[in-house]
Design a protein around this motif. Structure first.
Motif, PDB file in Angstrom:
ATOM      1  N   LEU A   2       0.854  -1.187   0.000  1.00  0.00           N
ATOM      2  CA  LEU A   2       0.000   0.000   0.000  1.00  0.00           C
ATOM      3  C   LEU A   2       0.892   1.240   0.000  1.00  0.00           C
ATOM      4  CD1 LEU A   2      -2.802   1.316   0.273  1.00  0.00           C
ATOM      5  CD2 LEU A   2      -2.568   1.055   2.743  1.00  0.00           C
ATOM      6  N   TYR A   4       0.935   5.503  -0.322  1.00  0.00           N
ATOM      7  CA  TYR A   4       0.234   6.783  -0.316  1.00  0.00           C
ATOM      8  C   TYR A   4       1.070   7.796  -1.086  1.00  0.00           C
ATOM      9  CZ  TYR A   4      -3.038   5.180   3.238  1.00  0.00           C
ATOM     10  OH  TYR A   4      -4.018   4.504   3.898  1.00  0.00           O
ATOM     11  N   ILE A   5       0.421   8.520  -2.002  1.00  0.00           N
ATOM     12  CA  ILE A   5       1.110   9.535  -2.796  1.00  0.00           C
ATOM     13  C   ILE A   5       0.366  10.854  -2.640  1.00  0.00           C
ATOM     14  CG2 ILE A   5       1.784  10.259  -5.121  1.00  0.00           C
ATOM     15  CD1 ILE A   5       1.959   7.300  -5.880  1.00  0.00           C
ATOM     16  N   ASP A   6       1.091  11.876  -2.180  1.00  0.00           N
ATOM     17  CA  ASP A   6       0.508  13.212  -2.067  1.00  0.00           C
ATOM     18  C   ASP A   6       0.307  13.765  -3.480  1.00  0.00           C
ATOM     19  OD1 ASP A   6      -0.431  15.546  -0.856  1.00  0.00           O
ATOM     20  OD2 ASP A   6       1.559  16.439  -0.840  1.00  0.00           O
ATOM     21  N   GLU A  46      -1.015  -1.139  -4.393  1.00  0.00           N
ATOM     22  CA  GLU A  46      -2.251  -0.367  -4.234  1.00  0.00           C
ATOM     23  C   GLU A  46      -1.851   1.083  -3.971  1.00  0.00           C
ATOM     24  OE1 GLU A  46      -6.213  -0.201  -1.393  1.00  0.00           O
ATOM     25  OE2 GLU A  46      -4.830  -1.880  -1.223  1.00  0.00           O
ATOM     26  N   ILE A  47      -2.402   2.005  -4.757  1.00  0.00           N
ATOM     27  CA  ILE A  47      -2.043   3.421  -4.651  1.00  0.00           C
ATOM     28  C   ILE A  47      -3.212   4.198  -4.055  1.00  0.00           C
ATOM     29  CG2 ILE A  47      -1.284   5.481  -5.892  1.00  0.00           C
ATOM     30  CD1 ILE A  47       0.733   3.169  -6.061  1.00  0.00           C
ATOM     31  N   VAL A  48      -2.906   5.011  -3.049  1.00  0.00           N
ATOM     32  CA  VAL A  48      -3.888   5.912  -2.451  1.00  0.00           C
ATOM     33  C   VAL A  48      -3.352   7.323  -2.653  1.00  0.00           C
ATOM     34  CG1 VAL A  48      -5.014   6.663  -0.327  1.00  0.00           C
ATOM     35  CG2 VAL A  48      -4.605   4.218  -0.732  1.00  0.00           C
ATOM     36  N   TYR A  49      -4.128   8.153  -3.341  1.00  0.00           N
ATOM     37  CA  TYR A  49      -3.719   9.542  -3.542  1.00  0.00           C
ATOM     38  C   TYR A  49      -4.229  10.372  -2.380  1.00  0.00           C
ATOM     39  CZ  TYR A  49      -2.129   8.000  -7.989  1.00  0.00           C
ATOM     40  OH  TYR A  49      -1.442   7.328  -8.961  1.00  0.00           O
ATOM     41  N   TRP A  50      -3.358  11.206  -1.852  1.00  0.00           N
ATOM     42  CA  TRP A  50      -3.567  11.920  -0.605  1.00  0.00           C
ATOM     43  C   TRP A  50      -3.475  13.413  -0.872  1.00  0.00           C
ATOM     44  CZ3 TRP A  50      -4.602  10.018   4.155  1.00  0.00           C
ATOM     45  CH2 TRP A  50      -4.367  10.832   5.244  1.00  0.00           C
ATOM     46  N   THR A  51      -4.361  14.192  -0.237  1.00  0.00           N
ATOM     47  CA  THR A  51      -4.291  15.647  -0.405  1.00  0.00           C
ATOM     48  C   THR A  51      -4.849  16.364   0.819  1.00  0.00           C
ATOM     49  OG1 THR A  51      -4.798  17.499  -1.871  1.00  0.00           O
ATOM     50  CG2 THR A  51      -6.535  15.856  -1.573  1.00  0.00           C
TER      51      THR A  51
END
Length: 75
Positions: A2, A4-6, A46-51
């Protein structure tokens, strides 16, 4: 894995000072970083885009952000 990408200043750049309210609709993609994110996904991660968009101003950037991710070929 997993990951997380800002979003801002990682997969796109938004003009304007970071300490002031910015117009995220003007964000431009950082193609090299998008390619890296897509490669990580293609390798099975698995990529979760974070902002944090809108946390200071209360502006809801959800629909614009969703459209940008699609436009930038991330969705």
């Amino acid at each position: 894995m997993l990951i997380y990408i800002d979003i801002d200043e990682t997969i796109c750049q938004t003009p304007g000072p970071k300490d002031l309210a910015r117009d995220y609709s003007k964000a431009e993609p950082i193609r090299a970083n998008i390619e890296k994110a897509n490669l990580l996904y293609e390798k099975g991660n698995e990529i979760v885009y974070w902002t944090a968009r809108g946390t200071k101003t209360g502006t809801d950037w959800f629909e614009i952000t969703k459209a940008q991710l699609k436009k930038f070929s991330l969705v």
